[in-house]
Design a protein around this motif. Sequence first.
Motif, mmCIF file in Angstrom:
data_model
loop_
_atom_site.group_PDB
_atom_site.id
_atom_site.type_symbol
_atom_site.label_atom_id
_atom_site.label_comp_id
_atom_site.label_asym_id
_atom_site.label_seq_id
_atom_site.Cartn_x
_atom_site.Cartn_y
_atom_site.Cartn_z
ATOM 1 N N THR A 26 -3.830 -0.751 3.791
ATOM 2 C CA THR A 26 -4.869 -0.901 2.762
ATOM 3 C C THR A 26 -4.358 -1.728 1.588
ATOM 4 O O THR A 26 -5.147 -2.419 0.930
ATOM 5 C CB THR A 26 -5.341 0.477 2.274
ATOM 6 O OG1 THR A 26 -4.218 1.264 1.848
ATOM 7 C CG2 THR A 26 -6.075 1.215 3.368
ATOM 8 N N THR A 63 -10.332 -5.776 8.880
ATOM 9 C CA THR A 63 -10.221 -4.526 8.115
ATOM 10 C C THR A 63 -11.456 -4.205 7.272
ATOM 11 O O THR A 63 -11.604 -3.073 6.816
ATOM 12 C CB THR A 63 -8.994 -4.559 7.174
ATOM 13 O OG1 THR A 63 -9.105 -5.679 6.285
ATOM 14 C CG2 THR A 63 -7.707 -4.635 7.963
ATOM 15 N N GLN A 165 -8.968 2.687 6.343
ATOM 16 C CA GLN A 165 -9.157 1.247 6.156
ATOM 17 C C GLN A 165 -10.623 0.908 5.879
ATOM 18 O O GLN A 165 -10.924 0.056 5.040
ATOM 19 C CB GLN A 165 -8.680 0.493 7.397
ATOM 20 C CG GLN A 165 -7.175 0.509 7.598
ATOM 21 C CD GLN A 165 -6.782 -0.148 8.906
ATOM 22 O OE1 GLN A 165 -7.212 0.272 9.984
ATOM 23 N NE2 GLN A 165 -5.986 -1.195 8.832
#
Length: 405
Positions: A26, A63, A165
């Motif tokens: 992240t 992501t 995520q």
Amino acid sequence: MTELLFVGVVTPLSWWVYVLIAIGMTHVTIVSVTVFLHRCQAHRSVILHPAVSHVMRFWLWVTTGMNTKEWTAIHRKHHAKVETDEDPHSPQIYGIWRVLFGGALLYRTESMNRETIDKYGFGTPDDTLERKIYTPYKNTGIIVMLVADLALFGIVPGVLIWLVQMIWIPFWAAGVVNGIGHYFGYRNYQCKDESRNIVPLGLIIGGEELHNNHHAFPTSSKLSMRWYEIDLGWMYLSLFERFGLAKIKRVAPKLLFQVKQQSDLDTLQSVITHRFEVLARFTDLMSRTCAQENLPFAKSKHTIRIKVSSFRKWLSQRTNLLSSDEIDAIKFMVNNSAGVSRISAMQGELISLWEDRDATAEQLLIRMREWCRKAENSGIDALSRFARELRGFSSKPYRTVAGVA
């Protein structure tokens, strides 16, 4: 059967290792958003090496599923229409809770507005990969990431890491920055919006916590402005630049102080360039002065007790955030207090220095010198001190790269 849920390419790990992996992933996403999407694409404040740009663009595809053109367009529209009914995600319009927890839905709604995308999404990548993969299959990337997480870490850790995520950007970027960043926090600059610096440590969201600084100087690649502020995104950009992976186009100027007997053209330019900071200093000093003397904060004939925060909004020209009763009450105090009336008049004359587009620099300089003289002879100590400070303003110019427009 239970063991199979945790078996992937990577040998089963301790829970805290999975947490570190999720945080690391992240973190890369946050850096990609603030460096590539925000500073490089939306504001053109930095030029990234093509390899860095593509790695970040690919990472955001897998992501977040966000499209570069859409994100850029929506953010530019936010700046153009900030705190109005056309702002895609203002908590002043939609309410703090809706933006904080539903910012992703507001983003999705605006992303379907073709007028917004066509008008504000210019200059973004338009190569074969963008046209053939990233744009038409923008939701495929997150499926690719899910499969990769499952294959690497097993079903349970893989799903949990993937969920983190998927939630990270919608909450921290769409919710916290767009919500809290326009509702709670401190202000270095009195912009005509409600942008706030959430905290001085821009670590979790890559420097985006310094949102008021960004609205004051949107084309600056560095978001920290005070010695105690930290901008993690800027640290990465500095590192990239050192290795030839980025070129910094622009960094906001710094306001300096010199001993001057009289204002000069450098002072004038500094006041105009740093108008939000000048107005913030003026507003803060005058609000505290009025509060100490109880000038505008008693009940008026409208039976409204004027708050210091309301008077700050009045002085910083954010009257759209005041109720009609508050405006009437403040006008009543301006008309019935000589001190407040003088401060209000001086504020208007100060603002005219950077809002008058027709006057020459020499004419504005004469007006600024006259403003300082009137302030020093006003009989209001705070005004006099501010005028002496204003006279010594100087500016360290924008940092630019030679040959880069």
